[in-house]
Design an enzyme around this catalytic site. Structure first.
Site, short mmCIF file in Angstrom:
data_model
loop_
_atom_site.label_atom_id
_atom_site.label_comp_id
_atom_site.label_asym_id
_atom_site.label_seq_id
_atom_site.Cartn_x
_atom_site.Cartn_y
_atom_site.Cartn_z
N ASN A 16 36.54 -36.49 -1.09
CA ASN A 16 38.21 -36.33 -0.72
C ASN A 16 38.39 -36.51 0.80
OD1 ASN A 16 40.14 -36.29 -3.39
ND2 ASN A 16 38.57 -34.93 -3.67
N ARG A 67 35.93 -10.98 3.88
CA ARG A 67 36.97 -12.17 3.80
C ARG A 67 37.79 -12.25 5.00
NH1 ARG A 67 37.52 -14.80 -0.90
NH2 ARG A 67 36.40 -13.20 -2.32
N MET A 92 35.43 -23.92 -1.37
CA MET A 92 35.03 -23.31 -2.51
C MET A 92 35.21 -21.43 -2.17
SD MET A 92 34.93 -25.43 -4.84
CE MET A 92 33.86 -24.59 -6.18
N ARG A 93 36.02 -21.40 -1.20
CA ARG A 93 36.24 -19.75 -0.89
C ARG A 93 37.89 -19.48 -1.31
NH1 ARG A 93 31.98 -17.72 -1.05
NH2 ARG A 93 32.52 -15.78 -0.10
N LEU A 95 41.01 -17.67 -0.66
CA LEU A 95 41.69 -17.23 0.63
C LEU A 95 42.66 -16.07 0.48
CD1 LEU A 95 42.74 -20.93 1.84
CD2 LEU A 95 40.80 -19.26 3.01
N ASN A 109 46.17 -28.39 -1.25
CA ASN A 109 44.94 -28.32 -2.05
C ASN A 109 45.04 -29.56 -2.93
OD1 ASN A 109 42.45 -27.52 -3.08
ND2 ASN A 109 43.45 -26.45 -4.68
N HIS A 111 43.46 -30.07 -6.92
CA HIS A 111 42.67 -29.60 -7.88
C HIS A 111 42.35 -30.62 -8.94
CE1 HIS A 111 41.30 -26.47 -10.70
NE2 HIS A 111 42.26 -26.95 -11.68
N ASP A 147 45.14 -21.84 -7.51
CA ASP A 147 45.44 -23.02 -8.19
C ASP A 147 46.82 -23.21 -8.58
OD1 ASP A 147 42.84 -24.13 -7.63
OD2 ASP A 147 42.18 -23.21 -9.49
N GLU A 176 41.95 -38.62 -7.45
CA GLU A 176 41.85 -37.74 -6.33
C GLU A 176 42.17 -38.72 -5.19
OE1 GLU A 176 39.36 -34.42 -6.46
OE2 GLU A 176 39.18 -34.59 -8.78
C1 GRF Z 1 37.02 -32.00 -6.17
O1 GRF Z 1 36.96 -32.48 -7.48
C2 GRF Z 1 38.36 -31.48 -5.79
O2 GRF Z 1 39.36 -31.69 -6.58
C3 GRF Z 1 37.78 -29.97 -6.13
O3 GRF Z 1 36.57 -29.99 -5.74
C4 GRF Z 1 35.85 -31.24 -5.79
C5 GRF Z 1 35.53 -31.63 -4.37
O4 GRF Z 1 34.73 -32.83 -4.21
N1 GRF Z 1 38.54 -29.21 -5.53
P1 GRF Z 1 34.51 -33.54 -2.95
O5 GRF Z 1 33.71 -32.43 -2.05
O6 GRF Z 1 35.99 -34.11 -2.33
O7 GRF Z 1 33.88 -34.72 -3.06
#
Ligand code: GRF
Length: 214
Positions: A16, A67, A92-93, A95, A109, A111, A147, A176
């Protein structure tokens, strides 16, 4: 209007991130990617951003006492790069409410599900298990609750009989990469307004983003 200075926060692959970097190359894009920051120094996305000449930073959560200390280091880094907008892209943290509140309206973000369905992890597995016929992705403003937050854009894909989490996830990921740059364009250009938890002002683009993809 001068471009928003965006930081993309990642933890891994960064696909992304790549789609945002590519979109921001357009001269009329209202944002520039001024920093890619990862909590994992070995994130493949970090190396890729660096190779493309983008400023990068690793703020390793593991070497911080908690944190708050981790976020204080991130905040320092964001200020050093004069960042005024944050895109979470596979970060992946969780906040804290105080970090999120500081950035309210300036942090978004992506999702991999059609929120408010399937918050959390393993969304593709869970979508298959529930037997839903539509699945997809959402770009939303970040609020302290995970989320959740006002929705800017969504895209849907059909769930096919033979789908596995991997095949379904691949089609969602393609969406995405389509909607995140569009949502950043809308959010950074200042055309969006939030009323009662709903986002208005996306105009025609909003409808296009919401249409099921083939
Ligand atoms: C994606 O599926 C995003 O929606 C989720 O984590 C994944 C990250 O993939 N939050 P990338 O690192 O952008 O390839």
């Amino acid at each position: 209007m001068s471009k928003r200075r965006v930081a993309i926060l990642i933890s891994g692959r960064g696909s992304n991130m790549e789609s945002l970097i590519a979109a921001a190359r357009a001269s009329d894009f209202p944002a520039e990617i001024a920093l890619v920051l990862s909590n994992r120094p070995d994130a493949p996305g970090l190396a890729s951003a660096k190779a493309q000449g983008i400023a990068t930073a690793a703020v390793d959560h593991k070497i911080h006492a908690g944190r708050e200390a981790f976020e204080a280091s991130m905040q320092k880094m964001l200020e050093a790069h004069r960042i005024d907008f944050i895109c979470l892209a596979g970060f992946m943290r969780l906040l804290t409410a105080s970090f999120v509140t500081h950035w309210a309206g300036r942090i978004i973000n992506i999702h991999p599900a059609i929120l408010p369905a399937f918050t959390g992890l393993h969304t593709h597995e869970r979508a298959l298990k529930e037997g839903v016929k539509l699945h997809g992705c959402t770009v939303h403003f970040v609020v302290p609750e995970m989320d959740a937050g006002p929705i800017i854009a969504q895209a849907a894909v059909s769930v096919l009989d033979g789908d596995t989490p991997e095949t379904l996830g691949r089609r969602v990921l393609a969406q995405e990469h389509r909607i995140y740059p569009l949502a950043l364009r809308l959010a950074a250009s200042g055309v969006l307004r939030i009323e009662d938890g709903r986002v208005f002002g996306a105009g025609g683009a909003e409808a296009a983003l919401a249409s099921p993809a083939p």
